[in-house]
Design a protein around this motif. Structure first.
Motif: not given
Length: 73
Positions: A26-28, A30-38
């Protein structure tokens, strides 16, 4: 040629427990989504958008070679 088998495929071999627990996954995620959303928010640079427009035009296959050749001058 000899066939090589892993221990996991041999009958009676102990299987290793692998993978990540749900919290880490789940943490991974969330971090991937945040990075790719940017990255998505940054949009497409004008140069790339122009290249895409040129490629979408009829006859782009013939013009593509000329564009690449002219770009090296």
């Amino acid at each position: 040629m000899k066939e090589v088998k892993s221990q996991a495929s041999q009958p009676g071999a102990p299987r290793k427990q692998g993978g990540l627990n749900a919290e880490i996954q789940s943490r991974i995620g969330h971090q991937l989504r945040a990075m790719y959303d940017d990255v998505v928010r940054q949009g497409v640079p004008d140069r790339f958008a122009e290249l895409i427009r040129k490629l979408d035009q009829p006859g782009a296959a013939q013009a593509g070679g000329e564009t690449e050749k002219n770009g090296r001058d």
